[in-house]
Design a protein around this motif. Structure first.
Motif, PDB file in Angstrom:
ATOM      1  N   LEU A  93       0.846  -1.193   0.000  1.00  0.00           N
ATOM      2  CA  LEU A  93       0.000   0.000   0.000  1.00  0.00           C
ATOM      3  C   LEU A  93       0.883   1.245   0.000  1.00  0.00           C
ATOM      4  CD1 LEU A  93      -2.903   1.104   0.284  1.00  0.00           C
ATOM      5  CD2 LEU A  93      -2.654   0.869   2.743  1.00  0.00           C
ATOM      6  N   ASP A  94       0.597   2.193  -0.900  1.00  0.00           N
ATOM      7  CA  ASP A  94       1.473   3.366  -1.029  1.00  0.00           C
ATOM      8  C   ASP A  94       1.007   4.587  -0.227  1.00  0.00           C
ATOM      9  OD1 ASP A  94      -0.687   4.139  -2.545  1.00  0.00           O
ATOM     10  OD2 ASP A  94       0.440   4.552  -4.370  1.00  0.00           O
ATOM     11  N   ILE A  95       0.231   4.371   0.825  1.00  0.00           N
ATOM     12  CA  ILE A  95      -0.135   5.456   1.738  1.00  0.00           C
ATOM     13  C   ILE A  95       0.823   5.383   2.925  1.00  0.00           C
ATOM     14  CG2 ILE A  95      -1.940   6.479   3.169  1.00  0.00           C
ATOM     15  CD1 ILE A  95      -3.989   4.868   1.562  1.00  0.00           C
ATOM     16  N   GLU A  96       1.475   6.481   3.208  1.00  0.00           N
ATOM     17  CA  GLU A  96       2.437   6.506   4.314  1.00  0.00           C
ATOM     18  C   GLU A  96       1.777   6.193   5.650  1.00  0.00           C
ATOM     19  OE1 GLU A  96       6.021   6.776   6.252  1.00  0.00           O
ATOM     20  OE2 GLU A  96       5.724   6.890   4.094  1.00  0.00           O
ATOM     21  N   ARG A  97       0.720   6.946   5.963  1.00  0.00           N
ATOM     22  CA  ARG A  97      -0.018   6.740   7.222  1.00  0.00           C
ATOM     23  C   ARG A  97      -1.504   6.797   6.900  1.00  0.00           C
ATOM     24  NH1 ARG A  97       2.761   7.996  12.481  1.00  0.00           N
ATOM     25  NH2 ARG A  97       0.638   7.510  13.021  1.00  0.00           N
ATOM     26  N   PHE A  98      -2.216   5.748   7.243  1.00  0.00           N
ATOM     27  CA  PHE A  98      -3.656   5.741   6.989  1.00  0.00           C
ATOM     28  C   PHE A  98      -4.473   5.673   8.271  1.00  0.00           C
ATOM     29  CE2 PHE A  98      -1.925   1.506   6.151  1.00  0.00           C
ATOM     30  CZ  PHE A  98      -2.638   0.707   7.035  1.00  0.00           C
ATOM     31  N   GLY A  99      -3.811   5.468   9.420  1.00  0.00           N
ATOM     32  CA  GLY A  99      -4.494   5.489  10.708  1.00  0.00           C
ATOM     33  C   GLY A  99      -5.059   4.144  11.112  1.00  0.00           C
ATOM     34  N   GLN A 100      -5.918   4.187  12.109  1.00  0.00           N
ATOM     35  CA  GLN A 100      -6.519   2.985  12.682  1.00  0.00           C
ATOM     36  C   GLN A 100      -7.605   2.430  11.765  1.00  0.00           C
ATOM     37  OE1 GLN A 100      -5.796   1.441  15.842  1.00  0.00           O
ATOM     38  NE2 GLN A 100      -7.012  -0.112  14.838  1.00  0.00           N
ATOM     39  N   VAL A 101      -7.494   1.163  11.407  1.00  0.00           N
ATOM     40  CA  VAL A 101      -8.565   0.495  10.676  1.00  0.00           C
ATOM     41  C   VAL A 101      -9.665   0.213  11.686  1.00  0.00           C
ATOM     42  CG1 VAL A 101      -9.239  -1.514   9.311  1.00  0.00           C
ATOM     43  CG2 VAL A 101      -6.949  -0.538   9.030  1.00  0.00           C
ATOM     44  N   ILE A 102     -10.848   0.796  11.459  1.00  0.00           N
ATOM     45  CA  ILE A 102     -11.946   0.643  12.409  1.00  0.00           C
ATOM     46  C   ILE A 102     -12.958  -0.407  11.962  1.00  0.00           C
ATOM     47  CG2 ILE A 102     -11.730   2.959  13.372  1.00  0.00           C
ATOM     48  CD1 ILE A 102     -14.119   3.786  11.612  1.00  0.00           C
ATOM     49  N   GLN A 103     -12.910  -0.788  10.681  1.00  0.00           N
ATOM     50  CA  GLN A 103     -13.871  -1.763  10.188  1.00  0.00           C
ATOM     51  C   GLN A 103     -13.348  -2.370   8.892  1.00  0.00           C
ATOM     52  OE1 GLN A 103     -17.657  -0.106   9.002  1.00  0.00           O
ATOM     53  NE2 GLN A 103     -18.750  -1.943   9.630  1.00  0.00           N
ATOM     54  N   ILE A 104     -13.685  -3.640   8.681  1.00  0.00           N
ATOM     55  CA  ILE A 104     -13.379  -4.318   7.417  1.00  0.00           C
ATOM     56  C   ILE A 104     -14.688  -4.879   6.884  1.00  0.00           C
ATOM     57  CG2 ILE A 104     -12.035  -6.102   6.266  1.00  0.00           C
ATOM     58  CD1 ILE A 104     -10.146  -6.081   8.727  1.00  0.00           C
ATOM     59  N   LEU A 105     -14.963  -4.592   5.621  1.00  0.00           N
ATOM     60  CA  LEU A 105     -16.163  -5.073   4.941  1.00  0.00           C
ATOM     61  C   LEU A 105     -15.741  -5.778   3.658  1.00  0.00           C
ATOM     62  CD1 LEU A 105     -18.114  -1.722   5.286  1.00  0.00           C
ATOM     63  CD2 LEU A 105     -18.653  -3.814   6.524  1.00  0.00           C
ATOM     64  N   SER A 106     -16.627  -6.592   3.106  1.00  0.00           N
ATOM     65  CA  SER A 106     -16.303  -7.223   1.823  1.00  0.00           C
ATOM     66  C   SER A 106     -17.550  -7.394   0.976  1.00  0.00           C
ATOM     67  CB  SER A 106     -15.617  -8.574   2.030  1.00  0.00           C
ATOM     68  OG  SER A 106     -16.452  -9.480   2.724  1.00  0.00           O
ATOM     69  N   ILE A 107     -17.311  -7.324  -0.316  1.00  0.00           N
ATOM     70  CA  ILE A 107     -18.317  -7.659  -1.323  1.00  0.00           C
ATOM     71  C   ILE A 107     -17.605  -8.558  -2.326  1.00  0.00           C
ATOM     72  CG2 ILE A 107     -19.871  -6.834  -3.126  1.00  0.00           C
ATOM     73  CD1 ILE A 107     -19.974  -4.142  -1.648  1.00  0.00           C
ATOM     74  N   LYS A 108     -17.976  -9.829  -2.323  1.00  0.00           N
ATOM     75  CA  LYS A 108     -17.336 -10.831  -3.170  1.00  0.00           C
ATOM     76  C   LYS A 108     -15.828 -10.781  -2.987  1.00  0.00           C
ATOM     77  CE  LYS A 108     -21.248 -10.735  -6.247  1.00  0.00           C
ATOM     78  NZ  LYS A 108     -21.805 -10.093  -7.390  1.00  0.00           N
ATOM     79  N   GLU A 109     -15.046 -10.535  -4.049  1.00  0.00           N
ATOM     80  CA  GLU A 109     -13.585 -10.557  -3.933  1.00  0.00           C
ATOM     81  C   GLU A 109     -12.974  -9.218  -3.502  1.00  0.00           C
ATOM     82  OE1 GLU A 109     -14.810  -9.440  -7.958  1.00  0.00           O
ATOM     83  OE2 GLU A 109     -15.153 -11.311  -6.901  1.00  0.00           O
ATOM     84  N   ASP A 110     -13.805  -8.199  -3.316  1.00  0.00           N
ATOM     85  CA  ASP A 110     -13.311  -6.889  -2.879  1.00  0.00           C
ATOM     86  C   ASP A 110     -13.396  -6.767  -1.364  1.00  0.00           C
ATOM     87  OD1 ASP A 110     -12.817  -6.022  -5.482  1.00  0.00           O
ATOM     88  OD2 ASP A 110     -14.813  -5.148  -5.703  1.00  0.00           O
TER      89      ASP A 110
END
Length: 190
Positions: A93-110
């Motif tokens: 991932l090319d973001i230096e700092r993205f912070g705290q992941v607060i949730q993970i969701l999915s739709i099929k393969e995404d």
């Protein structure tokens, strides 16, 4: 029957934030010190890169377990000795700092990682991200992704663009953490 386990029994932090059950019935917990795995008899502690806490954990449609932390995201894998290990995706991932992941969701393969500052999508093509202004979680409905920004419009991801669905949402919840569909009727939400 319920059973209570104290932190001294599972030998990790006192706070557990999220949990999933794998396809084989094993429980996984996002913990103050990392990830906990419980097979019904024994606890295993899984360290996240940098010794970070985990706020969220998610089981995708293929049965892979994804983990979100502060400036860190990845998944659980099995090594050659049969041990569960954390595999970081951070270096892709090319973001230096993205912070705290607060949730993970999915739709099929995404897969979607929600932070205060970004919505991050991961799939077979790699990562794509959109900036957020105080992301407050989201939900999926009929293969669409909706994201709530704190005290701002509800957004819908539509053809790789975040489209506002409403105005400032005065009186609406400032954060959304998910939804549950029961049965075969996708219109029944609880």
């Amino acid at each position: 029957m319920m059973q209570h386990y104290a932190a001294k029994e599972y030998k990790a932090g006192i706070s557990n934030f999220d949990m999933v059950q794998s396809n084989d019935g094993v429980l996984y917990f996002s913990n103050l010190n990392g990830i906990l795995k419980f097979d019904g008899k024994e606890w295993q502690f899984i360290t996240i890169k940098g010794g970070k806490l985990s706020r969220t954990i998610h089981l995708d449609y293929k049965g892979r377990i994804y983990v979100g932390s502060n400036d860190e995201l990845g998944y659980l894998t099995i090594d050659s000795l049969g041990n569960t290990k954390y595999q970081s995706l951070r270096d892709k991932l090319d973001i230096e700092r993205f912070g705290q992941v607060i949730q993970i969701l999915s739709i099929k393969e995404d897969l979607y990682f929600v932070t205060l500052n970004f919505l991050i999508r991961f799939n077979q093509n790699g990562f794509k991200y959109w900036p957020l202004n105080r992301g407050g979680g989201g939900f999926t409905y009929q293969d669409n992704l909706y994201i709530k920004q704190v005290d701002q419009a509800l957004l819908k991801l539509n053809q790789d663009s975040l489209i506002p669905l409403s105005g400032p949402n005065i009186g609406m919840p400032s954060a959304i953490r998910g939804n549950i569909t029961i049965g075969n009727n996708p219109n029944e939400k609880y």
